[in-house]
Motif scaffolding. Structure first.
Motif, PDB file in Angstrom:
ATOM      1  N   GLY A 202      48.882 -13.576  23.908  1.00  0.00           N
ATOM      2  CA  GLY A 202      49.356 -13.819  22.558  1.00  0.00           C
ATOM      3  C   GLY A 202      50.770 -14.357  22.491  1.00  0.00           C
ATOM      4  N   ASN A 203      51.359 -14.218  21.315  1.00  0.00           N
ATOM      5  CA  ASN A 203      52.710 -14.667  21.006  1.00  0.00           C
ATOM      6  C   ASN A 203      53.709 -14.125  22.035  1.00  0.00           C
ATOM      7  N   THR A 204      54.333 -15.025  22.810  1.00  0.00           N
ATOM      8  CA  THR A 204      55.228 -14.600  23.891  1.00  0.00           C
ATOM      9  C   THR A 204      56.378 -13.751  23.378  1.00  0.00           C
ATOM     10  N   GLY A 205      57.000 -14.184  22.275  1.00  0.00           N
ATOM     11  CA  GLY A 205      58.108 -13.424  21.715  1.00  0.00           C
ATOM     12  C   GLY A 205      57.689 -12.045  21.265  1.00  0.00           C
ATOM     13  N   ALA A 206      56.495 -11.941  20.689  1.00  0.00           N
ATOM     14  CA  ALA A 206      55.997 -10.640  20.241  1.00  0.00           C
ATOM     15  C   ALA A 206      55.688  -9.732  21.423  1.00  0.00           C
ATOM     16  N   ILE A 207      55.165 -10.306  22.504  1.00  0.00           N
ATOM     17  CA  ILE A 207      54.904  -9.508  23.711  1.00  0.00           C
ATOM     18  C   ILE A 207      56.219  -8.966  24.260  1.00  0.00           C
ATOM     19  N   MET A 208      57.240  -9.833  24.282  1.00  0.00           N
ATOM     20  CA  MET A 208      58.560  -9.412  24.738  1.00  0.00           C
ATOM     21  C   MET A 208      59.112  -8.308  23.830  1.00  0.00           C
ATOM     22  N   ALA A 209      58.979  -8.490  22.508  1.00  0.00           N
ATOM     23  CA  ALA A 209      59.477  -7.500  21.561  1.00  0.00           C
ATOM     24  C   ALA A 209      58.743  -6.171  21.726  1.00  0.00           C
ATOM     25  N   ALA A 210      57.423  -6.229  21.919  1.00  0.00           N
ATOM     26  CA  ALA A 210      56.649  -5.003  22.127  1.00  0.00           C
ATOM     27  C   ALA A 210      57.074  -4.309  23.414  1.00  0.00           C
ATOM     28  N   GLY A 211      57.357  -5.100  24.436  1.00  0.00           N
ATOM     29  CA  GLY A 211      57.825  -4.523  25.688  1.00  0.00           C
ATOM     30  C   GLY A 211      59.142  -3.793  25.515  1.00  0.00           C
ATOM     31  N   MET A 212      60.056  -4.392  24.749  1.00  0.00           N
ATOM     32  CA  MET A 212      61.377  -3.802  24.555  1.00  0.00           C
ATOM     33  C   MET A 212      61.343  -2.623  23.577  1.00  0.00           C
ATOM     34  N   LEU A 213      60.645  -2.811  22.431  1.00  0.00           N
ATOM     35  CA  LEU A 213      60.694  -1.827  21.354  1.00  0.00           C
ATOM     36  C   LEU A 213      59.695  -0.690  21.519  1.00  0.00           C
ATOM     37  N   VAL A 214      58.536  -0.998  22.104  1.00  0.00           N
ATOM     38  CA  VAL A 214      57.474   0.010  22.210  1.00  0.00           C
ATOM     39  C   VAL A 214      57.471   0.677  23.584  1.00  0.00           C
ATOM     40  N   ILE A 215      57.496  -0.139  24.642  1.00  0.00           N
ATOM     41  CA  ILE A 215      57.419   0.419  26.005  1.00  0.00           C
ATOM     42  C   ILE A 215      58.798   0.819  26.510  1.00  0.00           C
ATOM     43  N   GLY A 216      59.806  -0.017  26.258  1.00  0.00           N
ATOM     44  CA  GLY A 216      61.155   0.267  26.724  1.00  0.00           C
ATOM     45  C   GLY A 216      61.467  -0.417  28.052  1.00  0.00           C
ATOM     46  N   ARG A 217      62.716  -0.304  28.477  1.00  0.00           N
ATOM     47  CA  ARG A 217      63.180  -0.963  29.695  1.00  0.00           C
ATOM     48  C   ARG A 217      63.354   0.028  30.838  1.00  0.00           C
ATOM     49  N   LEU A 218      63.329  -0.516  32.048  1.00  0.00           N
ATOM     50  CA  LEU A 218      63.658   0.298  33.212  1.00  0.00           C
ATOM     51  C   LEU A 218      65.149   0.619  33.197  1.00  0.00           C
ATOM     52  N   PRO A 219      65.545   1.765  33.761  1.00  0.00           N
ATOM     53  CA  PRO A 219      66.970   2.072  33.858  1.00  0.00           C
ATOM     54  C   PRO A 219      67.718   0.956  34.595  1.00  0.00           C
ATOM     55  N   SER A 220      68.909   0.652  34.140  1.00  0.00           N
ATOM     56  CA  SER A 220      69.786  -0.357  34.750  1.00  0.00           C
ATOM     57  C   SER A 220      69.339  -1.797  34.499  1.00  0.00           C
ATOM     58  N   VAL A 221      68.307  -1.990  33.675  1.00  0.00           N
ATOM     59  CA  VAL A 221      67.875  -3.345  33.331  1.00  0.00           C
ATOM     60  C   VAL A 221      68.269  -3.619  31.885  1.00  0.00           C
ATOM     61  N   ASP A 222      69.165  -4.563  31.703  1.00  0.00           N
ATOM     62  CA  ASP A 222      69.638  -4.897  30.361  1.00  0.00           C
ATOM     63  C   ASP A 222      68.665  -5.824  29.641  1.00  0.00           C
ATOM     64  N   ARG A 223      68.180  -6.847  30.346  1.00  0.00           N
ATOM     65  CA  ARG A 223      67.266  -7.818  29.764  1.00  0.00           C
ATOM     66  C   ARG A 223      66.095  -8.071  30.720  1.00  0.00           C
TER      67      ARG A 223
END
Length: 331
Positions: A100-121
């Motif tokens: 699907g929408n690449t930006g939405a997948i990225m947003a879901a990854g950041m907002l719903v799943i979250g980031r690994l420690p020490s990873v800013d982007r």
């Protein structure tokens, strides 16, 4: 392991993802697949009964390609894409795959799943076909437009672990995409990144020009910011499409060329497969605290199958743990 599949994302949804999941379910009997989307459309796309290791999660809410990514993720929590991300975040699935929408997948990854420690982007990391047939891991291919030098070094560490454990490259060579191979080339961010990578424990081979990257003989991983990476990715795709279109047009232009084409059909098929992006699967979002694979928006069933296979290998090789360990070693 369990894979959450956004069955409504991509140009050929739900037919292509459903067909691919049914094939993958037969190939990988130890894996459970959850198709998320409109149940009536999914069942209509099934040729026969669903395999025993495939289940459905119904929703008729879809994030469209022209939706604003962050707003769509927040306003459409019951969409197939967000529900897949929630399954990963809640531990109900090990990895999600969407075209699907690449930006939405990225947003879901950041907002719903979250980031690994020490990873800013996080970074989007597709494998680009190369002239030697090996392929090159390019990141970032569009997740972060304005990456810092620290971001780029983080990408290099994550890509090294991914290349080792998913692409089976023992000691990946890391290159920095630049306008020249000289140490002094590039803008301020690239120059700073070069200095940091030179001091790192990575197998850093220096600056790499785009033509060298496509040759494939210089580096296994090439690092750049998302703006440059996305331009490179789409240029490579455009050249590939134009090249194959030109070959086909030439070989069908007359009776003589059609006969010649028939004689070399097998060789041409192998040539096509070498540069077919569908054979390289999807692109992982490295840095997300869960398995997240982005399939190409125009993925057919074959490309979907390869993306599912890639997601399965991502989990089977415990890549998330290895990425986290690599980030800890950087400190």
């Amino acid at each position: 392991m369990t894979m959450a599949v956004d069955a409504m994302g991509g140009d050929y949804a739900p037919n292509a993802p459903v067909e691919a999941v049914c094939q993958a379910a037969t190939s990988f009997s130890d894996t459970r697949f959850v198709l998320i989307g409109d149940e009536s459309q999914i069942l209509a796309a099934v040729k026969g009964n669903l395999p025993n290791n495939v289940t459905l999660k119904h929703t008729d809410v879809v994030i469209e390609g022209d939706d604003e990514p962050v707003r769509a993720v927040r306003r459409k929590p019951e969409s197939s894409l967000v529900l897949a991300a929630k399954m990963v975040a809640d531990g109900e699935a090990d990895v999600m795959v969407s075209a699907g929408n690449t930006g939405a997948i990225m947003a879901a990854g950041m907002l719903v799943i979250g980031r690994l420690p020490s990873v800013d982007r996080p970074a989007l990391a597709p494998v680009l076909p190369t002239f030697d047939g090996r392929g090159v891991l390019l990141l970032d291919a569009g997740a972060t437009m304005d990456a810092s030098a620290e971001n780029l070094v983080t990408y290099a560490y994550m890509a090294t672990e991914y290349a080792k454990h998913v692409l089976d490259i023992e000691n990946p060579r890391v290159g920095l995409l630049n306008v020249g191979t000289e140490d002094t080339k590039g803008n301020a961010v690239v120059k700073q990144t070069f200095s940091l990578l030179t001091q790192s424990r990575l197998n850093f081979v220096g600056n790499v020009e785009a033509r060298e990257m496509m040759a494939g003989s210089v580096a296994d991983v090439v690092v750049c910011d998302g703006f440059v990476g996305n331009v490179v990715l789409k240029l490579a795709e455009g050249i590939g499409l134009g090249l194959f279109s030109g070959i086909k047009e030439t070989l069908t232009s007359s009776l003589m060329t059609r006969i010649a084409g028939g004689l070399i059909r097998g060789k041409l098929r192998g040539f096509r497969d070498r540069y077919d992006w569908a054979e390289h699967g999807g692109a992982p979002f490295l840095g997300v605290a869960g398995g997240l694979i982005k399939a190409h928006g125009s993925s057919n069933a074959r490309a979907w199958y390869m993306a599912l296979s890639q997601g399965r290998k991502f989990i089977a090789n415990d890549v998330l743990t290895k990425l986290s360990a690599a980030m800890e070693e950087r400190k």
